[in-house]
Design a protein around this motif. Structure first.
Motif, PDB file in Angstrom:
ATOM      1  N   ALA A 193      36.144  40.415  34.301  1.00 27.15           N
ATOM      2  CA  ALA A 193      37.487  40.558  34.868  1.00 27.15           C
ATOM      3  C   ALA A 193      38.073  39.200  35.232  1.00 27.15           C
ATOM      4  CB  ALA A 193      37.439  41.468  36.095  1.00 27.15           C
ATOM      5  N   LEU A 194      37.261  38.334  35.832  1.00 27.64           N
ATOM      6  CA  LEU A 194      37.728  36.992  36.175  1.00 27.64           C
ATOM      7  C   LEU A 194      38.110  36.222  34.919  1.00 27.64           C
ATOM      8  CD1 LEU A 194      35.132  35.863  38.906  1.00 27.64           C
ATOM      9  CD2 LEU A 194      37.394  36.854  39.243  1.00 27.64           C
ATOM     10  N   LYS A 195      37.300  36.354  33.892  1.00 29.84           N
ATOM     11  CA  LYS A 195      37.537  35.621  32.648  1.00 29.84           C
ATOM     12  C   LYS A 195      38.859  36.009  32.002  1.00 29.84           C
ATOM     13  CE  LYS A 195      35.092  36.598  28.941  1.00 29.84           C
ATOM     14  NZ  LYS A 195      33.947  36.709  28.009  1.00 29.84           N
ATOM     15  N   PHE A 196      39.247  37.268  32.152  1.00 35.07           N
ATOM     16  CA  PHE A 196      40.483  37.742  31.534  1.00 35.07           C
ATOM     17  C   PHE A 196      41.695  37.588  32.445  1.00 35.07           C
ATOM     18  CE2 PHE A 196      37.449  40.705  29.108  1.00 35.07           C
ATOM     19  CZ  PHE A 196      37.258  39.748  28.125  1.00 35.07           C
ATOM     20  N   GLY A 197      41.505  36.932  33.576  1.00 35.88           N
ATOM     21  CA  GLY A 197      42.637  36.574  34.425  1.00 35.88           C
ATOM     22  C   GLY A 197      43.282  37.728  35.169  1.00 35.88           C
ATOM     23  N   VAL A 198      42.489  38.750  35.540  1.00 34.16           N
ATOM     24  CA  VAL A 198      43.086  39.854  36.297  1.00 34.16           C
ATOM     25  C   VAL A 198      43.475  39.373  37.688  1.00 34.16           C
ATOM     26  CG1 VAL A 198      41.680  41.534  35.042  1.00 34.16           C
ATOM     27  CG2 VAL A 198      40.925  40.725  37.280  1.00 34.16           C
ATOM     28  N   TYR A 199      44.471  40.019  38.261  1.00 34.61           N
ATOM     29  CA  TYR A 199      44.964  39.643  39.588  1.00 34.61           C
ATOM     30  C   TYR A 199      44.293  40.427  40.705  1.00 34.61           C
ATOM     31  CZ  TYR A 199      48.743  36.642  37.942  1.00 34.61           C
ATOM     32  OH  TYR A 199      49.457  35.619  37.394  1.00 34.61           O
ATOM     33  N   GLY A 200      43.774  41.603  40.391  1.00 31.48           N
ATOM     34  CA  GLY A 200      43.158  42.413  41.426  1.00 31.48           C
ATOM     35  C   GLY A 200      41.967  43.185  40.897  1.00 31.48           C
ATOM     36  N   TYR A 201      40.994  43.425  41.763  1.00 29.70           N
ATOM     37  CA  TYR A 201      39.791  44.167  41.404  1.00 29.70           C
ATOM     38  C   TYR A 201      39.417  44.980  42.629  1.00 29.70           C
ATOM     39  CZ  TYR A 201      35.199  44.860  39.143  1.00 29.70           C
ATOM     40  OH  TYR A 201      34.078  45.384  38.528  1.00 29.70           O
ATOM     41  N   ILE A 202      39.640  46.298  42.560  1.00 31.36           N
ATOM     42  CA  ILE A 202      39.507  47.158  43.736  1.00 31.36           C
ATOM     43  C   ILE A 202      38.533  48.291  43.464  1.00 31.36           C
ATOM     44  CG2 ILE A 202      40.746  48.727  45.285  1.00 31.36           C
ATOM     45  CD1 ILE A 202      43.233  47.140  44.812  1.00 31.36           C
ATOM     46  N   PHE A 258      40.787  40.733  45.742  1.00 29.02           N
ATOM     47  CA  PHE A 258      39.584  41.453  45.354  1.00 29.02           C
ATOM     48  C   PHE A 258      39.004  42.154  46.573  1.00 29.02           C
ATOM     49  CE2 PHE A 258      40.184  37.968  42.467  1.00 29.02           C
ATOM     50  CZ  PHE A 258      39.972  38.553  41.225  1.00 29.02           C
ATOM     51  N   SER A 259      38.553  43.387  46.396  1.00 27.68           N
ATOM     52  CA  SER A 259      37.958  44.134  47.499  1.00 27.68           C
ATOM     53  C   SER A 259      36.875  43.304  48.176  1.00 27.68           C
ATOM     54  CB  SER A 259      37.329  45.440  46.987  1.00 27.68           C
ATOM     55  OG  SER A 259      38.314  46.381  46.660  1.00 27.68           O
ATOM     56  N   GLN A 260      36.922  43.249  49.508  1.00 29.48           N
ATOM     57  CA  GLN A 260      35.914  42.493  50.236  1.00 29.48           C
ATOM     58  C   GLN A 260      34.520  43.060  50.011  1.00 29.48           C
ATOM     59  OE1 GLN A 260      36.337  39.558  51.994  1.00 29.48           O
ATOM     60  NE2 GLN A 260      38.296  39.722  50.924  1.00 29.48           N
ATOM     61  N   GLU A 261      34.446  44.355  49.770  1.00 27.25           N
ATOM     62  CA  GLU A 261      33.150  44.979  49.508  1.00 27.25           C
ATOM     63  C   GLU A 261      32.517  44.434  48.227  1.00 27.25           C
ATOM     64  OE1 GLU A 261      35.825  46.478  50.496  1.00 27.25           O
ATOM     65  OE2 GLU A 261      35.201  47.253  52.442  1.00 27.25           O
ATOM     66  N   ILE A 262      33.360  44.085  47.253  1.00 28.43           N
ATOM     67  CA  ILE A 262      32.855  43.484  46.020  1.00 28.43           C
ATOM     68  C   ILE A 262      32.260  42.113  46.316  1.00 28.43           C
ATOM     69  CG2 ILE A 262      33.609  42.328  43.891  1.00 28.43           C
ATOM     70  CD1 ILE A 262      33.237  45.145  43.329  1.00 28.43           C
ATOM     71  N   ALA A 263      33.006  41.285  47.051  1.00 29.09           N
ATOM     72  CA  ALA A 263      32.528  39.943  47.375  1.00 29.09           C
ATOM     73  C   ALA A 263      31.232  40.002  48.179  1.00 29.09           C
ATOM     74  CB  ALA A 263      33.597  39.181  48.154  1.00 29.09           C
ATOM     75  N   SER A 264      31.166  40.914  49.151  1.00 27.31           N
ATOM     76  CA  SER A 264      29.970  41.054  49.984  1.00 27.31           C
ATOM     77  C   SER A 264      28.773  41.489  49.148  1.00 27.31           C
ATOM     78  CB  SER A 264      30.217  42.080  51.095  1.00 27.31           C
ATOM     79  OG  SER A 264      31.255  41.658  51.942  1.00 27.31           O
ATOM     80  N   PHE A 265      29.024  42.429  48.233  1.00 26.09           N
ATOM     81  CA  PHE A 265      27.945  42.925  47.373  1.00 26.09           C
ATOM     82  C   PHE A 265      27.409  41.809  46.475  1.00 26.09           C
ATOM     83  CE2 PHE A 265      26.585  44.583  43.241  1.00 26.09           C
ATOM     84  CZ  PHE A 265      25.596  45.473  43.613  1.00 26.09           C
ATOM     85  N   LEU A 266      28.315  41.054  45.866  1.00 22.57           N
ATOM     86  CA  LEU A 266      27.895  39.993  44.962  1.00 22.57           C
ATOM     87  C   LEU A 266      27.181  38.874  45.710  1.00 22.57           C
ATOM     88  CD1 LEU A 266      30.982  39.764  42.594  1.00 22.57           C
ATOM     89  CD2 LEU A 266      28.779  40.831  42.141  1.00 22.57           C
ATOM     90  N   ASN A 267      27.667  38.535  46.891  1.00 21.84           N
ATOM     91  CA  ASN A 267      27.024  37.476  47.667  1.00 21.84           C
ATOM     92  C   ASN A 267      25.631  37.902  48.132  1.00 21.84           C
ATOM     93  OD1 ASN A 267      29.229  35.807  47.411  1.00 21.84           O
ATOM     94  ND2 ASN A 267      30.164  36.451  49.331  1.00 21.84           N
ATOM     95  N   VAL A 309      41.637  32.464  41.339  1.00 20.02           N
ATOM     96  CA  VAL A 309      40.656  33.540  41.203  1.00 20.02           C
ATOM     97  C   VAL A 309      39.239  32.996  41.349  1.00 20.02           C
ATOM     98  CG1 VAL A 309      39.649  35.174  39.568  1.00 20.02           C
ATOM     99  CG2 VAL A 309      42.118  35.025  39.805  1.00 20.02           C
ATOM    100  N   TRP A 310      38.956  31.859  40.692  1.00 14.31           N
ATOM    101  CA  TRP A 310      37.625  31.257  40.767  1.00 14.31           C
ATOM    102  C   TRP A 310      37.312  30.849  42.197  1.00 14.31           C
ATOM    103  CZ3 TRP A 310      35.059  27.005  42.378  1.00 14.31           C
ATOM    104  CH2 TRP A 310      33.771  26.800  41.876  1.00 14.31           C
ATOM    105  N   SER A 311      38.264  30.223  42.867  1.00 14.92           N
ATOM    106  CA  SER A 311      38.055  29.769  44.245  1.00 14.92           C
ATOM    107  C   SER A 311      37.823  30.954  45.176  1.00 14.92           C
ATOM    108  CB  SER A 311      39.283  28.979  44.731  1.00 14.92           C
ATOM    109  OG  SER A 311      39.523  27.855  43.908  1.00 14.92           O
ATOM    110  N   ASN A 312      38.602  32.024  44.965  1.00 13.04           N
ATOM    111  CA  ASN A 312      38.462  33.209  45.805  1.00 13.04           C
ATOM    112  C   ASN A 312      37.075  33.834  45.651  1.00 13.04           C
ATOM    113  OD1 ASN A 312      38.787  36.327  46.220  1.00 13.04           O
ATOM    114  ND2 ASN A 312      40.518  35.417  47.302  1.00 13.04           N
ATOM    115  N   SER A 313      36.576  33.877  44.437  1.00 11.28           N
ATOM    116  CA  SER A 313      35.300  34.520  44.179  1.00 11.28           C
ATOM    117  C   SER A 313      34.115  33.683  44.656  1.00 11.28           C
ATOM    118  CB  SER A 313      35.146  34.843  42.684  1.00 11.28           C
ATOM    119  OG  SER A 313      35.101  33.654  41.918  1.00 11.28           O
ATOM    120  N   ASN A 314      34.344  32.381  44.933  1.00  9.82           N
ATOM    121  CA  ASN A 314      33.263  31.504  45.385  1.00  9.82           C
ATOM    122  C   ASN A 314      33.501  30.953  46.788  1.00  9.82           C
ATOM    123  OD1 ASN A 314      31.338  31.018  42.934  1.00  9.82           O
ATOM    124  ND2 ASN A 314      33.385  30.852  42.068  1.00  9.82           N
TER     125      ASN A 314
END
Length: 209
Positions: A93-102, A125-134, A200-205
């Motif tokens: 999803a990040l690679k394809f430049g999506v604006y939101g992931y919920i 991006f849903s905070q639950e996604i970030a928490s899960f990935l981290n 998007v990259w900065s947000n995900s990291n």
């Protein structure tokens, strides 16, 4: 509010629920679909501001639609909704430049905020996604080692949704210098040149900055 939206989901209840909710909030739902091919054709024909897509649909997935929109330089901004927490799906999803992931279980609570962010070019991006990935990947990304201290400061500010002017003010440098740093960062991280890619990259990291 004149924001035009296409919604696609192969679960009729989710499709109807999102459509009714967003209509009640004043958004202009100009089309809906229960499969990927129909959704993509609606995007091409109607050129909505935003497309809200289920990731897993028959004929074309939400990811495949996002990829096609990027490849064909369509201006519609993509928001994906899903039950999936798989890291590889998120990275696609990040690679394809999506604006939101919920995540679907939080769709009603988060979709309006996600749309508002998307309209001003900020990823959500849903905070639950970030928490899960981290939780499942606590190692600092090696790509951060490529950046200088000044570039890391700028990436951190970008993850806080700061504009180039905001960053210039915080760091007491010119906007031109900020933009030069941004260009160097994009090159080092091998990102594409779309304005949202670095955000998007900065947000995900952000937890590693």
């Amino acid at each position: 509010m004149n924001t035009s939206i296409v919604i696609a989901d192969d679960h009729p209840l989710m499709l109807r629920g999102l459509t009714d909710f967003l209509t009640s909030k004043g958004f202009n739902i100009i089309g809906s679909a229960e499969d990927g091919n129909t959704a993509y054709n609606l995007i091409v024909k109607l050129k909505p501001d935003i497309a809200i897509l289920d990731i897993r649909m028959p004929n074309k997935t939400g990811l495949e639609i996002a990829e096609a929109c990027k490849k064909n330089d369509l201006s519609t901004k993509i928001i994906l909704i899903t039950f999936d927490k798989e890291e590889d799906v998120y990275e696609e999803a990040l690679k394809f430049g999506v604006y939101g992931y919920i995540l679907k279980e939080f769709a009603v609570e988060e979709i309006e905020t996600c749309i508002q962010h998307t309209l001003i070019g900020k990823p959500y991006f849903s905070q639950e996604i970030a928490s899960f990935l981290n939780h499942n990947n606590s190692k600092k990304p090696k790509t951060l080692e490529l950046l200088t201290k000044s570039e890391l400061k700028i990436v951190k500010l970008i993850s806080e949704n700061k504009t180039s002017q905001d960053i210039a003010d915080v760091l007491s440098i010119s906007v031109r210098t900020v933009d030069k740093h941004r260009s160097n960062i994009v090159s080092k991280l091998s990102l594409d040149n779309k304005p949202t890619s670095l955000a998007v990259w900065s947000n995900s990291n952000k937890d590693f900055l």
